[in-house]
Design an enzyme around this catalytic site. Structure first.
Site, PDB file in Angstrom:
ATOM      1  N   CYS A 194     -16.974  -6.144   6.670  1.00  0.00           N
ATOM      2  CA  CYS A 194     -15.987  -4.985   7.162  1.00  0.00           C
ATOM      3  C   CYS A 194     -16.333  -3.516   6.540  1.00  0.00           C
ATOM      4  CB  CYS A 194     -14.641  -5.236   6.708  1.00  0.00           C
ATOM      5  SG  CYS A 194     -14.211  -6.792   7.722  1.00  0.00           S
ATOM      6  N   ARG A 234      -0.644   6.381 -10.608  1.00  0.00           N
ATOM      7  CA  ARG A 234      -0.827   6.939  -9.420  1.00  0.00           C
ATOM      8  C   ARG A 234      -2.337   6.608  -8.971  1.00  0.00           C
ATOM      9  NH1 ARG A 234      -0.647  12.915 -11.627  1.00  0.00           N
ATOM     10  NH2 ARG A 234      -1.819  11.970 -13.031  1.00  0.00           N
TER      11      ARG A 234
END
Ligand code: UDX
Ligand code: UDX
Ligand code: ADP
Length: 492
Positions: free
Chosen positions: A275, A259
């Protein structure tokens, strides 16, 4: 009508590689990359491209002059193209409303105005630069307010997810391509045209289409999630250094949970690049404007943690060197924000180097791909501006790691270049001042081996305790003691 001519405005880290790959995979499409900087275009047309990116040279060589062109004739390229990518820079605003956080859209706006001024036929305009949510609306307003009779526009959002250093591979084997557009039949038709371009090499199931705003927000969200993982593991690296845990072991154990996943859990001196910080600051600003202060504070913490990590690492270097680096020679290995790129935008190395210069150190810097002029300009222009003369007097740039480290007191690894792993550290140790220190800000070196050679080693996320100092017994860093003292004082 299928697309036969593409224009890309902005020949930077995004526009250049992206359009090179489009030209490679779509030989029947004529791709013209334009830029207002004639110097940049000249470099794209030369043997030495303006950016270093593994695999890029080969792609450009194959396509340039065939169906890939680099030009300063922006007007002609706009006029001819059916589809225009806007791939210009969107830096963080340096003044005015939203200063330091909001994205500065002046380059996007001027690109849109130019398109409106020149276009005599219908165009699909694609925003590729990362932009704030609803920027497409601004572009559309400019285009529709200035359009010539009979000319119509469709605006798409097609954010680019490539990472520097792996750009060509990321483009060729993209996890997904995301295209957002208007929900009208015309909007859907434009999306379809762009899908067809990508379908030359990306399976259709990996091309996601959404509305414009979802696409714009997804780009900001993806970068925010990635950066958040790094800040999360970096926050735990501080806990590891104060306890007996090893952050690499923790990352491995956590990452094996399917997960969670194992990628982007590498603790480091901090994330850099053009970024992450810019996009999160932008997200924070948007949340504040939307009156969502709790959401803004949540994402701001990712940036704050990154600042803390860079400062913490720099402080550790100084503290370990007996709390003074004045006139000590320190070598910095790596200046780029990550390996396999020559890009230094927001590189953590800048922060570390600046702190050490402020403390009076003399730096010997080596990076395999960053030019000397770039390093000097980064160190002179970040934060409070340093006199270029002062930087020159404190910083020397070297052409290889051996000459950079010679006669220095300490090595600080700031970028994870592969060649730093392969160095002959026995030779390096012999030529350094003693005691010789290594601060591994990227966790790439073999610390046991280095200790056996005689180095005093410090790294991120692992307490390296007693080490033998040749000829001077043992020293033990009193990190825990400091920690307890700090907390005791805070409580009392
Ligand atoms: C959790 C961990 O998953 C498990 O590994 C650990 O051993 C114990 O804690 P649990 O609390 O039983 O297990 O359930 P989990 O499925 O993790 O869900 C926790 C909460 O998060 C629930 O309220 C769930 O509804 C919520 N959740 C989960 C979401 O809101 N969104 C999601 O995407 C996933
Ligand atoms: C990033 C996104 O990955 C990409 O999808 C988006 O299009 C642009 O922004 P980029 O900045 O080029 O790409 O490089 P990336 O590999 O994401 O690394 C960013 C920074 O995080 C680097 O300084 C890197 O060293 C650091 N990092 C990355 C870590 O410190 N730990 C990690 O586990 C991963
Ligand atoms: P990115 O990393 O997003 O690709 P870069 O800064 O590397 O950003 O590249 C953006 C490029 O866009 C620069 O080379 C800049 O000169 C160019 N540019 C900016 N505005 C325009 C414009 N209106 N027309 C053409 N090129 C532009």
């Amino acid at each position: 009508m299928p697309i036969t001519k593409i224009c890309c405005m902005g020949a930077g880290y995004v526009g250049g590689p992206t359009c090179s790959v489009i030209a490679l995979k779509c030989p029947h499409i004529r791709v013209t990359v334009v830029d207002k900087s004639s110097e940049r275009i000249a470099q794209w047309n030369s043997a030495k491209l303006p950016i270093y990116e593994p695999g890029l040279d080969a792609v450009v060589q194959k396509c340039r002059g065939r169906n890939l062109f680099f030009s300063t004739d922006i007007a002609q390229a706009i006029e001819e193209a059916e589809l225009i990518f806007i791939s210009v820079n969107t830096p963080t605003k340096r003044f005015g409303n939203g200063k330091g956080r909001a994205a500065d859209l002046k380059y996007v706006e001027s690109a849109a105005r130019m398109i409106a001024e020149i276009s005599a036929g219908d165009k699909i305009v694609v925003e590729k630069s990362t932009v704030p949510v609803r920027a497409a609306e601004s572009i559309m307003n400019i285009l529709r307010a200035n359009h010539k009779p009979g000319v119509s526009y469709q605006i798409l959002s097609n954010p680019e997810f490539l990472a520097e250093g792996t750009a060509i591979d990321d483009l060729l084997n993209a996890d997904r391509v995301l295209i957002g557009g208007e929900e009208s039949p015309e909007g859907q038709a434009a999306i379809e045209e762009l899908c067809k371009v990508y379908e030359h090499w990306i399976p259709r199931k990996n091309i996601l289409t959404t509305n414009t705003w979802s696409s714009e927000l997804s780009k900001l969200a993806a970068n925010a999630f990635l950066a958040q993982r790094i800040s999360s593991i970096n926050s735990l690296s501080a806990v590891c250094e104060s306890t007996g845990a090893d952050v690499s072991e923790v990352a491995r154990a956590v990452g094996l949970d399917s997960r969670i996943g194992s990628k982007f859990l590498q603790a480091s001196v901090g994330f850099g690049g053009s970024c992450f910080q810019k996009d999160i600051l932008n997200l924070v600003y948007i949340c504040e404007c939307l009156n969502l202060p709790e959401v803004a504070a949540y994402w701001q913490q990712v940036i704050d943690m990154n600042e803390y990590q860079k400062s913490r690492f720099s402080a550790k270097v100084i503290e370990s060197l007996f709390n003074t680096v004045t006139d000590k020679k320190i070598s910095i290995l790596g200046f780029a924000f990550k390996k396999n790129t020559g890009d230094t935008r927001e590189s953590p190395a800048i922060h570390v180097a600046r702190t050490l210069i402020d403390e009076g150190a003399k730096l010997h810097i080596y990076d395999p791909k960053v030019e000397e002029s770039q390093i000097m300009s980064d160190l002179s222009n970040c934060g409070a501006i340093l006199e270029p003369e002062l930087v020159k007097s404190r910083v020397s740039i070297f052409k290889d790691a051996y000459s950079a480290t010679k006669n220095t007191h300490a090595i600080v690894v700031c970028t994870e270049w592969d060649e730093f792993v392969e160095l002959d550290y026995k030779r390096i140790y012999a030529e350094m001042m003693k005691p010789a220190y290594i601060f591994d800000g990227r966790k790439i070196l073999d610390h046991d081996k280095l200790q056996k050679l005689g180095f005093i080693v410090q790294t991120i996320g692992k307490k390296i305790e007693c080490q033998k100092l040749r000829g001077s017994g043992k020293i033990k860093l009193k990190i825990e003691e400091k920690w307890y003292r700090y907390h005791f004082e805070a409580l009392s």
